[in-house]
Design an enzyme around this catalytic site. Sequence first.
Site, PDB file in Angstrom:
ATOM      1  N   ALA A 229       0.819  -1.214   0.000  1.00  0.00           N
ATOM      2  CA  ALA A 229       0.000   0.000   0.000  1.00  0.00           C
ATOM      3  C   ALA A 229       0.850   1.261   0.000  1.00  0.00           C
ATOM      4  O   ALA A 229       0.447   2.303  -0.517  1.00  0.00           O
ATOM      5  CB  ALA A 229      -0.920  -0.021   1.223  1.00  0.00           C
ATOM      6  N   PHE A 230       2.049   1.171   0.588  1.00  0.00           N
ATOM      7  CA  PHE A 230       2.892   2.354   0.715  1.00  0.00           C
ATOM      8  C   PHE A 230       3.926   2.475  -0.397  1.00  0.00           C
ATOM      9  O   PHE A 230       4.747   3.384  -0.378  1.00  0.00           O
ATOM     10  CB  PHE A 230       3.602   2.355   2.074  1.00  0.00           C
ATOM     11  CG  PHE A 230       2.689   2.737   3.210  1.00  0.00           C
ATOM     12  CD1 PHE A 230       1.654   3.637   3.017  1.00  0.00           C
ATOM     13  CD2 PHE A 230       2.853   2.186   4.466  1.00  0.00           C
ATOM     14  CE1 PHE A 230       0.809   3.992   4.057  1.00  0.00           C
ATOM     15  CE2 PHE A 230       2.013   2.532   5.521  1.00  0.00           C
ATOM     16  CZ  PHE A 230       0.982   3.443   5.310  1.00  0.00           C
ATOM     17  N   GLY A 231       3.964   1.588  -1.369  1.00  0.00           N
ATOM     18  CA  GLY A 231       4.922   1.722  -2.464  1.00  0.00           C
ATOM     19  C   GLY A 231       5.572   0.413  -2.841  1.00  0.00           C
ATOM     20  O   GLY A 231       5.109  -0.671  -2.455  1.00  0.00           O
TER      21      GLY A 231
ATOM     22  N   LYS B 165      13.374   1.164  -0.936  1.00  0.00           N
ATOM     23  CA  LYS B 165      11.940   1.250  -0.698  1.00  0.00           C
ATOM     24  C   LYS B 165      11.455   2.590  -1.225  1.00  0.00           C
ATOM     25  O   LYS B 165      11.855   3.644  -0.732  1.00  0.00           O
ATOM     26  CB  LYS B 165      11.657   1.126   0.800  1.00  0.00           C
ATOM     27  CG  LYS B 165      10.184   1.001   1.163  1.00  0.00           C
ATOM     28  CD  LYS B 165      10.038   0.708   2.657  1.00  0.00           C
ATOM     29  CE  LYS B 165       8.583   0.471   3.042  1.00  0.00           C
ATOM     30  NZ  LYS B 165       8.448   0.164   4.487  1.00  0.00           N
TER      31      LYS B 165
ATOM     32  N   ASP C 238       4.450  -3.365  15.276  1.00  0.00           N
ATOM     33  CA  ASP C 238       4.055  -4.249  14.176  1.00  0.00           C
ATOM     34  C   ASP C 238       5.006  -5.444  14.085  1.00  0.00           C
ATOM     35  O   ASP C 238       5.391  -5.869  13.003  1.00  0.00           O
ATOM     36  CB  ASP C 238       4.037  -3.488  12.850  1.00  0.00           C
ATOM     37  CG  ASP C 238       3.201  -4.216  11.774  1.00  0.00           C
ATOM     38  OD1 ASP C 238       2.388  -5.080  12.150  1.00  0.00           O
ATOM     39  OD2 ASP C 238       3.384  -3.918  10.585  1.00  0.00           O
TER      40      ASP C 238
END
Length: 711
Positions: free
Chosen positions: A14-16, A33, A127
């Site tokens: 979702a973030f890349g 990233k 997380d």
Amino acid sequence: MENYTKITLVGAGAFGNVYLCSRNNDKKMLILKEIPMDTMSTEERASAQNEVHVLKVLKHPNIIKYYENFLDGTKLVIAMEYAQGGTLYQYLKKQPDNLSEEEVLHLFVQILIALKYIHSEKILHRDLKTENILLDRKSRVCKVSDFGISKVLHSKTKALTVVGTPCYISPELCEGKPYDQKSDMWAMGCILYELVTLRRAFEETNLPALVSKITKAHYNTNFPKHYGVPLTGLLKKLLSKKPGNRPSVVEIMAEPFIMKKLFEVYCDLGAVEVKNQKTSKFDKQKGFSHASSNTSINSMATSKSQEQFAVYCWGGGISTPMRLPLPYADTQILQVECGRTKKSCVTENGRLIMWESSPTQSLPGAMGDSQNIPAFSPRFQEGQSGGMKMVSCGDMHTACLTDRGILMTFGTGSGGCLGHGDFSDLSEPQIVEHLLSHEVVAISCGSYHVMALTSDGEIYSWGRGDGGRLGLGDKATYSTPKRVPIPQHCEAVSVTCGNDSSVVLTADRKMLCTGSNHHNKLGLDLVTGRGVEEEVQLALSFTAVRTVPFSNEEISKVSLGTQHTAVITANGSLYMIGNNQFGQLASPPVSGGRNSTRVPKKVNVTPTQRFIDVSCGGTFTVAITESGRVLTWGKTIRGQLGRSAAGSISAEPEAIRFPGFTNMKIVSLSTSHGSSLLAVSGIEKNEQDLETKFRNSWDTNTWREEGKKPQ
């Protein structure tokens, strides 16, 4: 981005996107990233910036290393360490049985060490999960990653935001209560549960049911019986519903069974493997050793002078073994490989050496004065400074494998044999991108095709597919690696490619073959004690051999020649099969008759002689006996037998002489269409004179004297 070269996409979320890249200045493999900032909400941008901030702060061997961050247009790019072993989640999914308690603790303690450091920096991970624990290539070193939603605690207050992966979030998070480090400890309990049971502690088909199970701390407590009470007791404490009942990192580290493992991890992870050194019985039991600081210069010099390595070449016009020059007098050889156009080796320190020939000038190292005998000079492969463990040569292409399981190819791209998706030639090794997600453990090149074996037992092939040599069920040509099917319940442990065929050896030492079976060289005919009952011309996919004794013996080694094959069984017997036109099966050819009996022939030198290695050329064979004798037979043209022989055919196995060594040990053997390479080690009989030392330490640009200076 000008400092990096993208190799392949390894993940998207979702973030890349996440890419495996090579840093241009030193070719180091890194992870980049990429996070698109222009399409993100304010909270998402804050999360990305938070990850950069946390990574900058944290510097620990059990945490993924941060290198830098920069903006590339509208994207935030974070450069991080590349962990080759994948995630802990992937590792556990591949396990057929439960881990031993020793391995569970080895992995768990490393995560614990990392978490202690994270908490000491006043940071909550928030997380923690097996998908965010990365492993090294050997799956022994753990590194915590993904700090995108970590929380920096500026005081002792508790955090309030509900974040994390549903299966790992704590009861207090589910109930919307404030939380602190004890929520990370709950996640550690979930990770330990997975290590012990190979499944998640809390799983449901919908979120409400999952939340209900977590808030009740309801999970299966039927743990495997081989785990001790201290371990399962710790697991139950970590998964306590009340945060106060969960132990902290420091409290866990004070447990006696954890303290013991902590000591081992701190010692073992820093140990350096020392090769060619005598170790005590204690060191061998521990699996590591440390170099002694008391080693004297004299003892080192004595050790160096005792064992020397040499590489011999014959064939291609060289009628007796010629010693090839090495870059340095103390060069140690692991493997040699002889192709139709290349002669190469891999050294102990992971360097790839290629020998270049020049028939018109007499360079140092050329053993002989005839202008028809080529002179060879060694050179290190450009753009490669170490890390190689294996090399394989085809007719005009080369494949090399690093100690990290990365495959590279170069040379002529005819037939797509380089595996890069085209037919272009390459002068320097280039990574085969299609196999970057796999750890390659073995490679083999045929004339115009390649096969690779991965640590998962998967086989990939590419190149020309004439005759079914790729094992893909057709005769098509492929320029990128394709997964090769093999019969069910077969576990591949080695691959061997020939001119137009391929062989796989399985874990139970059986042969699977594909490609041309001309002259029954693959043993695919149905041959019993009554003779040949059914002939097979080719196989398009890997098929079990049906020729006795290959079908009922355990096989330890197979070598494929142009039209003949050599097979060594587990008891050291050597069998030859295929075309015997030039006596390459170690028996005289039949004048004017059929020289392909399609039935294996056993090579008998002495009644008790065992064979340990064999290699087939185009029309000749080289074999190594247990006593270290090097035997050759077949066609005598252009010195390919490495010895004198009367006539054009010498079907009787006879030994080659290698003067100058005592206690000679065979290190590696390789043959091509008409040449052979042999690496040996041993003690030289006489002290070398100065001129010989110059020859054996020839550097392509300078003379280097390895002995005494002249008085």
